[in-house]
Design a protein around this motif. Structure first.
Motif: not given
Ligand code: SF4
Ligand SMILES: [Zn+2]
Length: 333
Positions: A6-14, A36-40, A58-70
């Protein structure tokens, strides 16, 4: 049928969980959030030998995805006094955590007295620290070992002790407490070399740390360490080695020394014979909060003799292989 990943959900924290931690000598509840971020960036260059964190990135993760995870993590927040945020990299790397997203995180968890996060030293500059909220941050530094040789040859960490010293100086100047992470038993060290290395590293880290966390080697998927472990070229440390290291290390410092071994009591983490693991881990946890060496006394098991023999034999034979696996025909991994 082949299993579909399954593709990981970019909008939810790991993942999110709760545990205890310490603030100013007081035991408090903490919420742990793995984002989940763009990684180290270093992991993209090959990274550290034991690190498999980037599988969550994930390389294509956006700021909005991060806000949603938070926001999703915030739904689980119940007023814990501490929030620990791990990004599988560096919280202070603008590429992983843009500053506006960092600010959202600090605002979201405004009720938490302390927010702990990790960062590689190259991002811990005076300019960066000036942007952080005063009095609320704790920074975790992955020094791993005081030895530049061990850090570069066994771990491939990509920075030197002097880089950590500079970062620590900046953090001290900004009044930000430091939690230093040390690894116990990176690849290529014998059990004895590993204990000695970590004990020396505790003494070294004491000069700038507010707490020191010992992380026994934990075999993560897709890493150099996993390849070696599968071949029987290494064994994660014995829990007896952890106890010995905590005991000897604590005698050298008044700084809090703690350990919460990931994967403890499993083949991939620090373990003993299986019969005594829980008892030893409980003692390590008690000690991590009390700092009372008596909590590490009175532990025993028949496997302690085997541990001692392996420690001695590895030295004589000059090998770091998992001797039990080769001699005793342990089950296939
Ligand atoms: S251990 Fe830390 S610095 Fe090393 S690759 Fe993993 S996230 Fe990056
Ligand atoms: Zn045992």
């Amino acid at each position: 049928m082949r299993e579909e990943r399954q593709a990981p959900d970019k909008t939810s924290p790991v993942t999110v969980w709760k545990e205890d931690d310490m603030i100013d000598g007081q035991r408090v509840r903490a919420m742990v959030v793995i984002l989940r971020t763009k990684g180290c960036w270093w992991a993209k260059k090959g990274g550290c030998t034991m690190c498999g964190y980037n599988v969550e990135s994930l390389d294509d993760l956006t700021s909005d995805d991060l806000r949603s995870q938070i926001s999703k993590a915030a739904l689980k927040y119940e007023g814990e006094r501490m929030v620990k945020v791990y990004t599988s990299g560096s919280f202070l790397d603008e590429n992983e955590m843009p500053s506006d997203v960092r600010d959202v995180l600090f605002e979201t968890f405004a009720k938490a007295d302390k927010v702990l996060f990790e960062s590689r030293p190259e991002f811990i500059t005076e300019e960066m620290l000036a942007k952080l909220p005063k009095g609320r941050c704790v920074v975790a530094l992955g020094l791993e070992t005081e030895s530049d040789d061990v850090r570069s040859k066994c771990i491939r960490k990509g920075f030197r002790r002097a880089d950590i010293e500079k970062a620590a100086e900046n953090l001290k100047a900004a009044g930000i407490p430091i939690r230093t992470y040390l690894i116990l038993k990176p690849p290529f060290l014998t059990e004895k070399q590993a204990m000695d290395d970590t004990i020396r590293s505790i003494a070294f880290a004491s000069s700038f740390s507010d707490s020191i966390s010992i992380n026994p080697l934990n075999v993560q998927s897709g890493t150099v360490v996993e390849d070696m472990w599968r071949r029987g070229d290494l064994r994660p440390p014995w829990l007896w080695s952890l106890v010995e290291t905590l005991r000897e290390g604590k005698r050298l410092t008044s700084v809090r020394v703690m350990s919460a071994p990931s994967g403890g009591a499993t083949a991939r983490g620090a373990h003993n014979c299986g019969k005594c693991d829980r008892k030893v881990l409980d003692a390590v946890e008690r000690f991590s909060f009390s700092q009372n060496l008596d909590d590490l006394e009175g532990l025993d098991c028949e496997c302690r003799v085997r541990w001692r023999a392996e420690v001695d034999l590895q030295g004589v034979m000059r090998t770091t292989v998992d001797m039990s696996r080769h001699i005793e025909d342990e089950p296939e991994l």
